[in-house]
Each structure stands twice: as C-alpha cells, then as structure tokens.
Design a protein around this motif. Structure first.
Motif, PDB file in Angstrom:
ATOM      1  N   ARG A   1       0.800  -1.228   0.000  1.00 27.11           N
ATOM      2  CA  ARG A   1       0.000   0.000   0.000  1.00 27.11           C
ATOM      3  C   ARG A   1       0.830   1.274   0.000  1.00 27.11           C
TER       4      ARG A   1
ATOM      5  N   GLY B   1       0.360  -3.566   8.859  1.00 25.96           N
ATOM      6  CA  GLY B   1      -0.587  -3.440   7.761  1.00 25.96           C
ATOM      7  C   GLY B   1      -1.549  -4.603   7.756  1.00 25.96           C
ATOM      8  N   ASP B   2      -1.564  -5.343   6.668  1.00 24.21           N
ATOM      9  CA  ASP B   2      -2.503  -6.453   6.488  1.00 24.21           C
ATOM     10  C   ASP B   2      -1.712  -7.680   6.058  1.00 24.21           C
ATOM     11  N   GLN B   3      -1.583  -8.656   6.966  1.00 22.70           N
ATOM     12  CA  GLN B   3      -0.792  -9.837   6.629  1.00 22.70           C
ATOM     13  C   GLN B   3      -1.429 -10.651   5.513  1.00 22.70           C
ATOM     14  N   ASN B   4      -2.718 -10.489   5.310  1.00 19.49           N
ATOM     15  CA  ASN B   4      -3.358 -11.186   4.197  1.00 19.49           C
ATOM     16  C   ASN B   4      -2.831 -10.691   2.855  1.00 19.49           C
ATOM     17  N   GLU B   5      -2.520  -9.394   2.764  1.00 20.83           N
ATOM     18  CA  GLU B   5      -1.932  -8.862   1.532  1.00 20.83           C
ATOM     19  C   GLU B   5      -0.520  -9.386   1.334  1.00 20.83           C
TER      20      GLU B   5
ATOM     21  N   SER C   1       3.412  -5.859  14.255  1.00 17.20           N
ATOM     22  CA  SER C   1       2.000  -6.111  13.970  1.00 17.20           C
ATOM     23  C   SER C   1       1.869  -7.152  12.856  1.00 17.20           C
ATOM     24  N   ALA C   2       1.281  -6.807  11.699  1.00 16.88           N
ATOM     25  CA  ALA C   2       1.159  -7.769  10.597  1.00 16.88           C
ATOM     26  C   ALA C   2       2.513  -8.289  10.165  1.00 16.88           C
TER      27      ALA C   2
ATOM     28  N   ALA D   1      -3.914 -15.007   8.882  1.00 16.81           N
ATOM     29  CA  ALA D   1      -3.989 -13.943   7.878  1.00 16.81           C
ATOM     30  C   ALA D   1      -5.426 -13.821   7.389  1.00 16.81           C
TER      31      ALA D   1
ATOM     32  N   SER E   1      -8.844 -12.871   5.679  1.00 20.11           N
ATOM     33  CA  SER E   1      -9.270 -12.206   4.448  1.00 20.11           C
ATOM     34  C   SER E   1     -10.515 -11.360   4.679  1.00 20.11           C
TER      35      SER E   1
ATOM     36  N   GLN F   1     -13.079  -9.951   8.404  1.00 12.38           N
ATOM     37  CA  GLN F   1     -12.959  -9.420   9.757  1.00 12.38           C
ATOM     38  C   GLN F   1     -12.058 -10.298  10.609  1.00 12.38           C
ATOM     39  N   GLY F   2     -11.162  -9.660  11.374  1.00 14.56           N
ATOM     40  CA  GLY F   2     -10.233 -10.398  12.215  1.00 14.56           C
ATOM     41  C   GLY F   2     -10.926 -11.105  13.364  1.00 14.56           C
TER      42      GLY F   2
END
Length: 346
Positions: A70, A121-125, A154-155, A166, A168, A170-171
């Motif tokens: 991002r 950030g977002d570990q899924n990304e 964090s992520a 991870a 995809s 809601q956590g």
C-alpha cells in the motif's frame, strides 16, 4: 527534515511496486542473524529506542530495507532521522501485486538488504502478493543464507511465525474462537510455506495482546490460546506461541536467546512464550465452546516484562531455560467465560 545523502525513487505502475531510497547509498556490510518481534504500538518510547539500537547493531552499519504494501511509508525516514550513525542506507519497498513480487528489480532490491523490517498493515496482503513468488525466495535467501537481522511489527510480526493467521475478512476475536474453535473467522490459519525463520519453527505469533478500547472490546490472550488449540489438533504435535503486548519487543540473537525490551512500566510491556503441555483439548468441535483444561495446565507460559535495558532471558532452543520472568498456566473450562491465566507458585 531527513538527513539525506541521496534520494532515489522508482515506481512501476504497471506492476505495482514503489521503491524509495531515503538515506545513503547501498553498500556491502557484515551483519549477524537476529530477529526482532514488535508488539505493534511502539512509537516514541524508550523501549522502542533500545530495541531499535539492538537491532541495528546486528546489521553492522548496513543497508536497512522496509518491506510493505500500500505504498511507501515513514519507517525508513524515521530510521534515517534518528539512527543515521547506525546505518549505511535506509529504503522502503512497497510490493503490491504478484507481478511486482516477481520483478527482477524488486528481487535485487531485497537481496541487497543487510537488515529487513516488515511493516504493519494487512498480513493477508503479504500472503496474497508475496507467497510463492521470487520475493518470497529472496526474503528466505536473506534470512537463511545471507543471514541478516529481520524485524516485524504487527502484521509484519505475524508472518514471521511458522504458523500465521492472515484473515481475508474481519479479524478473529478471543470470544469467537473460544466459544467456537471453528468459527468462520478462523478459516485463515496457515502453516507456512512462506517464511522460514530460525527458532520460530512450530511457532505462531500474535501482537496487540493487551489492546482494549471501543474498537477492540476484547484482549487477544484468549485468541492466541485458541489458535494454538486449533493448530495442535490439526498438526498432532507440540505447538509454541509468542504473544506480545503492544509495548513489548523480543530480540532473539543468533544463538536463539530472546530478551524483552519495553518501557519498564507496570502494564503493556509483557512478552509471553507459550507451549502446549502434553494434553489435547477435552472438547474442540464446531459450534461448541473450547474446553482445554488438563487440570488447569493446558498451556505452559513464560511471561517476561520488558525494560529499556532488555530484561529476562528465554532460550528458544529448548523452551525450558528461562530467567527474569515467571511461569503461568493458561486453560479454559468453558470457552471464553472459562478462560484463565494463573501464575505458577512454587
């Protein structure tokens, strides 16, 4: 204002990556392998300063690279502003597609690093864009062949474990997994073919354990406990976890010895080293509360409170030798309402 010797920015919109050299020139260094795990809300603390100095010392004035998604952030700039005496260069690389993750220029930027920092950030990304690509191979080359220090917050910390969560969507929150270990939000638990980090084999990591506010009504202590239960049943062997409160930092040196940095305050600086204790959950099935009691000894945990000097010692070679903290047992007799953490008193 950054103390910049040279700035270089390169963007490839067609493949979705952006590279920015914030400070210095890429050079050759001699570094030591190390891992720094960061609890996730570290900004502007003496614990952060101490942990960062420890981490950069392992890099031996090398080239510091931040990996993220991002777009370019401010981590490299912060390092250049505050620790220019400890680094040769600081740069950021945002990799936002699988095409970018396979780009030869991106791979070369990564392989030139002497210290690697995975941003939050977002570990899924990270999983979606990087796993199974040349970027993954380059990162594992750095960790296991070039043997550089690597850090994550964090992520960025989440993906360093052998197992990782991870989501995809809601956590997951603690009550969801403890009241139903197969809740729909648990479907994104992975065994990593992603990053192979020394001393984190069979380990799942989690951050923000103590975060509790209007947006986050529950702490995450029960979440990591529930994730370990799910993994143990699926893998049928001993499972480990490292969970950090938001102000805690765990530095793991080249010999596998961890110590904990923090502000030395009464709250929010604790690191938890969790391990299964031989018994499987008494009840773990869809739609029913998790019961994992084992006479109050389901999971054995060593807790260390961080200090600016780096407190305690924990040996990740055997998960037995420890000092400077205290042992606990975590267990549940009835899902979320029955979850307990109790200090072992000898």
């Amino acid at each position: 204002m950054s103390r910049k010797i040279s700035d270089f920015r390169r963007t490839d919109d067609s493949e979705n990556y952006e590279y920015f050299l914030e400070y210095g020139k890429v050079n050759i260094s001699t570094q030591k392998p190390a891992v720094l795990l960061i609890g996730g809300s570290e900004g502007g603390t003496v614990g952060e300063d101490a942990a960062t100095q420890w981490f950069l010392k392992q890099a031996d004035r090398g080239d510091y690279l931040v990996l993220r998604c991002r777009g370019i952030g401010r981590q490299a700039q912060w390092v250049a502003d505050n620790y220019s005496h400890s680094i040769n260069s600081a740069a950021e690389l945002s990799i936002d597609s699988r095409e970018a993750a396979n780009n030869p220029d991106v791979v070369e930027y990564i392989k030139n690093a002497d210290a690697l920092f995975f941003a939050g950030g977002d570990q899924n990304e990270y999983e979606d864009y990087w796993e199974g690509t040349a970027t993954q191979d380059a990162i594992n080359y750095l960790i296991n062949h070039k043997k550089i220090p690597v850090a994550g917050t964090s992520a960025g910390m989440a993906i360093l474990g052998d197992y990782y969560y991870a989501p995809s969507r809601q956590g997951l929150i603690s009550s969801e997994i403890l009241n139903d270990p197969f809740h729909t939000n648990t479907k994104d638990i992975y065994r990593s073919d992603f990053l192979q980090v020394p001393y984190l084999k069979h380990v799942i990591t989690d951050t923000h354990l103590d975060r509790h506010n209007d947006r986050h009504p529950e702490t995450r202590y029960g979440r990591i406990f529930g994730l370990i239960a799910r993994i143990m049943v699926a893998e049928n062997h001993k499972v480990y976890g490292i969970g950090l409160e938001e102000g805690a930092f765990v530095g793991i040196d080249e010999k596998g010895i961890g110590r904990v940095f923090g502000n030395g305050s009464d709250r929010g600086q604790d690191a938890y080293f969790l391990q299964t204790n031989g018994a499987f959950p008494e009840q773990i099935q869809p739609g029913s509360p998790l019961i994992w009691d084992n006479y109050g000894r389901a999971v054995k945990v060593y807790r260390i409170s961080g200090t600016p000097e780096g407190s305690g010692l924990f040996d990740l070679n055997n998960w037995l030798t420890a000092s400077g903290g205290s042992w606990e047992y975590w267990f549940t007799t009835d899902g979320y309402s029955g979850f307990r953490r109790e200090e072992i008193r000898y």
